[in-house]
Design an enzyme around this catalytic site. Structure first.
Site: not given
Ligand code: COA
Length: 323
Positions: A113, A250, A280
């Site tokens: 990215c 980004h 993204n």
């Molecule tokens: N829909 C519903 N539930 C979902 C889901 C979706 N699309 N994706 C994950 N979950 C669930 C998980 O399974 C987890 O369930 P559990 O508690 O029963 O295990 C719960 O939601 C929480 O997951 P978690 O990963 O802790 O959520 P979060 O608040 O960290 O949000 C992201 C997840 C991915 C949105 C967040 O971590 C994020 O934005 N990270 C950065 C990712 C990014 O930008 N990547 C590219 C960088 S260039």
């Protein structure tokens, strides 16, 4: 001293719009979950005739038209991408053929990215030794081809698209400073495997060649690293947030950007956000955003613009440019 200054911008998004409601039909998710955790409402997904290099070439044509530079006058084509159509030749070579830029040499940059930021920095270095160069820099991705559409952790985040700039030398505007970093020790928090090796001795155990991510770790590191690189860059240049006309980050996640704004006290109207519409788009997100602001006449002469990014590698950094 000459610096790389943007003289034209362009972008190209695939026609198909996929909403969170559409994704509810594919994986166990909801519009409410995606919106509250990421701020994303829709993304564009490429279809037939919308390969990475097609999107890249269309964004390039628009940028060249705005810059009033014919493709035949280009000296260099750089494409920042992690989703090239083929491993070889580069996406940049495909773009060269598409737009008819016979005089240019062309190659790809892989910095995930952060690729567009790395590319701008590289273009600036070329211009500093050869101010007459005309360089086309594109960020272009078809991530939809490389996410697992059964994995709700990743498939909801990404979209396809391309953005382009044409840069040439200027003594009174352009890139002022940059601050880039990488840390390969953290590779396994965000990565995409390549296809299986044909050499049996080099075969590895793989979980498919899709995007793999530890979301919460990436989230924390993204906020901390972008904050740190921005602080260091502004300090080095003796500038403050007040001196900036606009921050174009980004576009990964609204929550990451809100946290960054909070920690650096960036006013809401100075932080450009369009991740709600496009998701993204990795290396394409900054040039798509830049083109959007530019075409709405949101950038004025001498405006100080800060770009910042974070991505797989890890790679991250910040860059200042005077419009
Ligand atoms: N829909 C519903 N539930 C979902 C889901 C979706 N699309 N994706 C994950 N979950 C669930 C998980 O399974 C987890 O369930 P559990 O508690 O029963 O295990 C719960 O939601 C929480 O997951 P978690 O990963 O802790 O959520 P979060 O608040 O960290 O949000 C992201 C997840 C991915 C949105 C967040 O971590 C994020 O934005 N990270 C950065 C990712 C990014 O930008 N990547 C590219 C960088 S260039």
């Amino acid at each position: 001293m000459n610096h790389a200054a943007v003289i034209g911008t362009g972008s190209c998004l695939p026609k198909r719009i996929v909403s969170n409601r559409d994704l509810e039909q594919i994986v166990d998710t909801s519009d409410e979950w995606i919106t509250s955790r990421t701020g994303i409402k829709t993304r564009r997904i490429a279809g037939a005739g919308e390969e990475n290099f097609h999107l890249a070439a269309e964004a390039a044509r628009q940028a060249l038209e705005m810059a009033d530079v014919p493709a035949q006058a280009l000296d260099l084509i750089l494409v920042a991408t992690i989703t090239p159509h083929m491993i070889m030749p580069s996406c940049a070579c495909f773009v060269q053929a598409e737009i008819g830029a016979e005089k240019a040499f062309a190659f790809d940059i892989n910095a995930a990215c952060s690729g567009f930021l790395y590319g701008l920095d590289l273009a600036d270095k070329y211009i500093s030794t050869n101010p007459d160069m005309k360089i086309l820099l594109i960020g272009s991705e078809t991530l939809s081809a490389r996410v697992d559409w059964q994995d709700r952790n990743t498939c909801i985040l990404f979209g396809d698209g391309a953005g382009a700039v044409v840069v040439s030398g200027s003594t009174n505007r352009g890139i002022r400073a940059s601050n880039l970093y990488s840390d390969g020790r953290l590779w396994n928090l965000l990565y995409m495997n390549s296809a299986d090796s044909m050499n049996p001795e080099l075969q590895q155990e793989q979980e498919g060649c899709y995007m793999q991510m530890s979301g919460p770790d990436v989230f924390k590191f993204a906020v901390r690293s972008m904050e740190d690189s921005i602080r260091r860059l502004l300090h080095r240049e003796n500038l403050s947030i007040d001196d900036l006309a606009l921050v174009i980050p980004h576009q990964a996640n609204v929550r990451i950007l809100n946290k960054l704004s909070e920690r650096l006290s960036i006013p809401e109207d100075k932080m450009f956000i369009n991740v709600d519409r496009y998701g993204n788009t990795s290396a394409a997100s900054i040039p798509i955003a830049l083109d959007e602001v530019n075409r709405k006449n949101g950038l004025h002469k001498d405006d100080m613009i800060l770009l910042c990014s974070f991505g797989g590698g890890f790679t991250w950094g910040a860059l200042l440019m005077q419009w």
